[in-house]
Design a protein around this motif. Structure first.
Motif, PDB file in Angstrom:
ATOM      1  N   PRO A 113       0.840  -1.208   0.000  1.00 23.79           N
ATOM      2  CA  PRO A 113       0.000   0.000   0.000  1.00 23.79           C
ATOM      3  C   PRO A 113       0.871   1.253   0.000  1.00 23.79           C
ATOM      4  CG  PRO A 113       0.095  -0.947   2.206  1.00 23.79           C
ATOM      5  CD  PRO A 113       0.801  -1.910   1.302  1.00 23.79           C
ATOM      6  N   VAL A 114       0.306   2.346  -0.511  1.00 19.77           N
ATOM      7  CA  VAL A 114       1.022   3.622  -0.494  1.00 19.77           C
ATOM      8  C   VAL A 114       0.412   4.531   0.566  1.00 19.77           C
ATOM      9  CG1 VAL A 114       1.760   3.490  -2.891  1.00 19.77           C
ATOM     10  CG2 VAL A 114      -0.437   4.517  -2.344  1.00 19.77           C
ATOM     11  N   LYS A 115       1.263   5.389   1.125  1.00 16.10           N
ATOM     12  CA  LYS A 115       0.830   6.273   2.216  1.00 16.10           C
ATOM     13  C   LYS A 115       0.932   7.728   1.765  1.00 16.10           C
ATOM     14  CE  LYS A 115       3.572   7.111   5.654  1.00 16.10           C
ATOM     15  NZ  LYS A 115       4.414   6.995   6.867  1.00 16.10           N
ATOM     16  N   VAL A 116      -0.191   8.440   1.896  1.00 18.75           N
ATOM     17  CA  VAL A 116      -0.237   9.854   1.504  1.00 18.75           C
ATOM     18  C   VAL A 116       0.177  10.731   2.673  1.00 18.75           C
ATOM     19  CG1 VAL A 116      -1.675  11.703   0.583  1.00 18.75           C
ATOM     20  CG2 VAL A 116      -2.133   9.341  -0.074  1.00 18.75           C
ATOM     21  N   SER A 117       0.962  11.755   2.380  1.00 23.88           N
ATOM     22  CA  SER A 117       1.300  12.766   3.397  1.00 23.88           C
ATOM     23  C   SER A 117       1.086  14.146   2.787  1.00 23.88           C
ATOM     24  CB  SER A 117       2.742  12.600   3.882  1.00 23.88           C
ATOM     25  OG  SER A 117       3.650  12.784   2.811  1.00 23.88           O
ATOM     26  N   PHE A 118       0.889  15.121   3.648  1.00 23.52           N
ATOM     27  CA  PHE A 118       0.576  16.479   3.187  1.00 23.52           C
ATOM     28  C   PHE A 118       1.536  17.483   3.784  1.00 23.52           C
ATOM     29  CE2 PHE A 118      -3.411  14.068   3.228  1.00 23.52           C
ATOM     30  CZ  PHE A 118      -3.842  14.254   1.922  1.00 23.52           C
ATOM     31  N   THR A 119       1.691  18.583   3.057  1.00 22.62           N
ATOM     32  CA  THR A 119       2.454  19.719   3.562  1.00 22.62           C
ATOM     33  C   THR A 119       1.643  20.977   3.291  1.00 22.62           C
ATOM     34  OG1 THR A 119       4.590  20.851   3.510  1.00 22.62           O
ATOM     35  CG2 THR A 119       3.717  20.094   1.415  1.00 22.62           C
ATOM     36  N   GLY A 120       1.882  22.011   4.077  1.00 19.98           N
ATOM     37  CA  GLY A 120       1.144  23.257   3.895  1.00 19.98           C
ATOM     38  C   GLY A 120      -0.299  23.144   4.373  1.00 19.98           C
ATOM     39  N   GLU A 121      -1.058  24.193   4.135  1.00 22.62           N
ATOM     40  CA  GLU A 121      -2.456  24.238   4.567  1.00 22.62           C
ATOM     41  C   GLU A 121      -3.344  24.726   3.432  1.00 22.62           C
ATOM     42  OE1 GLU A 121      -2.766  26.679   8.002  1.00 22.62           O
ATOM     43  OE2 GLU A 121      -1.609  25.313   9.292  1.00 22.62           O
ATOM     44  N   LEU A 122      -4.594  24.294   3.464  1.00 17.13           N
ATOM     45  CA  LEU A 122      -5.571  24.778   2.489  1.00 17.13           C
ATOM     46  C   LEU A 122      -5.852  26.258   2.728  1.00 17.13           C
ATOM     47  CD1 LEU A 122      -8.134  21.829   2.547  1.00 17.13           C
ATOM     48  CD2 LEU A 122      -6.672  22.455   0.613  1.00 17.13           C
ATOM     49  N   ALA A 123      -6.283  26.891   1.662  1.00 23.35           N
ATOM     50  CA  ALA A 123      -6.658  28.301   1.798  1.00 23.35           C
ATOM     51  C   ALA A 123      -7.785  28.435   2.820  1.00 23.35           C
ATOM     52  CB  ALA A 123      -7.090  28.847   0.438  1.00 23.35           C
ATOM     53  N   GLU A 124      -7.839  29.578   3.434  1.00 23.41           N
ATOM     54  CA  GLU A 124      -8.860  29.817   4.460  1.00 23.41           C
ATOM     55  C   GLU A 124     -10.254  29.643   3.848  1.00 23.41           C
ATOM     56  OE1 GLU A 124     -10.211  33.284   7.645  1.00 23.41           O
ATOM     57  OE2 GLU A 124      -8.363  33.500   6.471  1.00 23.41           O
ATOM     58  N   GLY A 125     -11.084  28.914   4.552  1.00 22.26           N
ATOM     59  CA  GLY A 125     -12.439  28.677   4.082  1.00 22.26           C
ATOM     60  C   GLY A 125     -12.613  27.355   3.364  1.00 22.26           C
ATOM     61  N   LEU A 126     -11.524  26.601   3.177  1.00 22.68           N
ATOM     62  CA  LEU A 126     -11.607  25.299   2.525  1.00 22.68           C
ATOM     63  C   LEU A 126     -11.281  24.179   3.511  1.00 22.68           C
ATOM     64  CD1 LEU A 126      -9.861  25.845  -0.956  1.00 22.68           C
ATOM     65  CD2 LEU A 126     -12.322  25.678  -0.478  1.00 22.68           C
ATOM     66  N   ASN A 127     -11.993  23.094   3.379  1.00 20.34           N
ATOM     67  CA  ASN A 127     -11.724  21.903   4.192  1.00 20.34           C
ATOM     68  C   ASN A 127     -11.500  20.696   3.280  1.00 20.34           C
ATOM     69  OD1 ASN A 127     -12.071  23.145   6.747  1.00 20.34           O
ATOM     70  ND2 ASN A 127     -14.303  23.026   6.484  1.00 20.34           N
ATOM     71  N   LEU A 128     -10.545  19.847   3.639  1.00 20.00           N
ATOM     72  CA  LEU A 128     -10.293  18.606   2.897  1.00 20.00           C
ATOM     73  C   LEU A 128     -11.249  17.541   3.432  1.00 20.00           C
ATOM     74  CD1 LEU A 128      -8.499  17.067   0.850  1.00 20.00           C
ATOM     75  CD2 LEU A 128      -7.012  16.464   2.779  1.00 20.00           C
ATOM     76  N   THR A 129     -12.140  17.086   2.578  1.00 18.82           N
ATOM     77  CA  THR A 129     -13.133  16.106   3.034  1.00 18.82           C
ATOM     78  C   THR A 129     -12.736  14.666   2.721  1.00 18.82           C
ATOM     79  OG1 THR A 129     -14.364  16.388   0.964  1.00 18.82           O
ATOM     80  CG2 THR A 129     -15.020  17.751   2.834  1.00 18.82           C
ATOM     81  N   SER A 130     -11.903  14.461   1.685  1.00 17.72           N
ATOM     82  CA  SER A 130     -11.447  13.086   1.393  1.00 17.72           C
ATOM     83  C   SER A 130     -10.197  13.111   0.526  1.00 17.72           C
ATOM     84  CB  SER A 130     -12.544  12.280   0.685  1.00 17.72           C
ATOM     85  OG  SER A 130     -12.734  12.736  -0.636  1.00 17.72           O
ATOM     86  N   SER A 131      -9.421  12.065   0.669  1.00 10.55           N
ATOM     87  CA  SER A 131      -8.244  11.870  -0.195  1.00 10.55           C
ATOM     88  C   SER A 131      -8.129  10.376  -0.485  1.00 10.55           C
ATOM     89  CB  SER A 131      -6.970  12.389   0.474  1.00 10.55           C
ATOM     90  OG  SER A 131      -6.689  11.666   1.655  1.00 10.55           O
ATOM     91  N   THR A 132      -8.104  10.026  -1.731  1.00 13.34           N
ATOM     92  CA  THR A 132      -7.978   8.621  -2.124  1.00 13.34           C
ATOM     93  C   THR A 132      -6.821   8.472  -3.107  1.00 13.34           C
ATOM     94  OG1 THR A 132      -9.573   8.914  -3.922  1.00 13.34           O
ATOM     95  CG2 THR A 132     -10.424   8.143  -1.797  1.00 13.34           C
TER      96      THR A 132
END
Length: 199
Positions: free
Chosen positions: A117-136
């Motif tokens: 399996p592969v593992k997702v990682s994130f850096t930084g932040e979404l712009a104000e007013g946005l939310n991450l609801t899913s990542s596949t």
């Protein structure tokens, strides 16, 4: 002489013979985990075995032992050939010529494959007013190959971090797979599908 007991004696005379027999190499131990024995080159590859005719009929094989424990590079040794009867017992009562065999052993790299399996990682932040609801991730598993000592210790595959600051809407981002040295993959990237919504 008055009397001889027994009056007669049966004698069995066994003819002395010789025969040419191929020599085989038998491996002792295990090489380095990332390597396997490729070939043995025996010089000479045949020997002359001499002994009683009935003993030669019982001969099963002539071999030399080659200890490859922990080895990974080509090496040459000189070994004494041994004769073994069909019942598995060493034949000490026959002679072997020559009495020494030169054995050259070569190795080849072993390749291990695994689907991980592969593992997702994130850096930084979404712009104000946005939310991450899913990542596949598509595909969520990738087949890799490489040295067993490396592949056997892998549980999952890391990806380059996804920069959330660049995400403004729902998007599919190709992301590079991070592989250890010596390991290759069936593909270089996977697609990370991100879904965002305004808060």
């Amino acid at each position: 002489v008055i009397q001889v007991t027994p009056p007669a004696v049966n004698l069995f005379v066994d003819m002395k013979k010789d025969k040419i027999v191929p020599v085989t190499a038998e491996i002792v131990g295990s090489p380095n985990k990332d390597f396997a024995v490729e070939t043995h080159l025996l010089t000479p590859s045949e020997v002359k075995v001499e002994g009683a005719a009935t003993r030669l009929e019982a001969l099963d094989k002539v071999f030399v032992s080659v200890d490859v424990s922990g080895r990974r590079e080509e090496f040459t040794v000189t070994q004494k050939p041994l004769a073994v009867a069909r019942d598995g017992v060493d034949m000490q009562d026959v002679s072997i010529d020559p009495a020494e065999i030169i054995v050259r052993t070569k190795f080849q790299k072993r390749i291990q494959t695994a689907t991980l399996p592969v593992k997702v990682s994130f850096t930084g932040e979404l712009a104000e007013g946005l939310n991450l609801t899913s990542s596949t991730v598509n595909p969520f598993k990738v087949t890799v190959s490489g040295p067993p000592s490396v592949v056997d210790n892998l549980k999952e595959l890391d990806l380059e971090a996804v920069d959330l600051e660049k995400v403004k809407t729902n998007v599919s981002v190709p992301v590079k797979i991070l592989l250890p040295d010596g390991v290759s993959a069936a593909r270089q990237t996977v697609d990370v599908d991100l879904t965002v919504e305004e808060s």
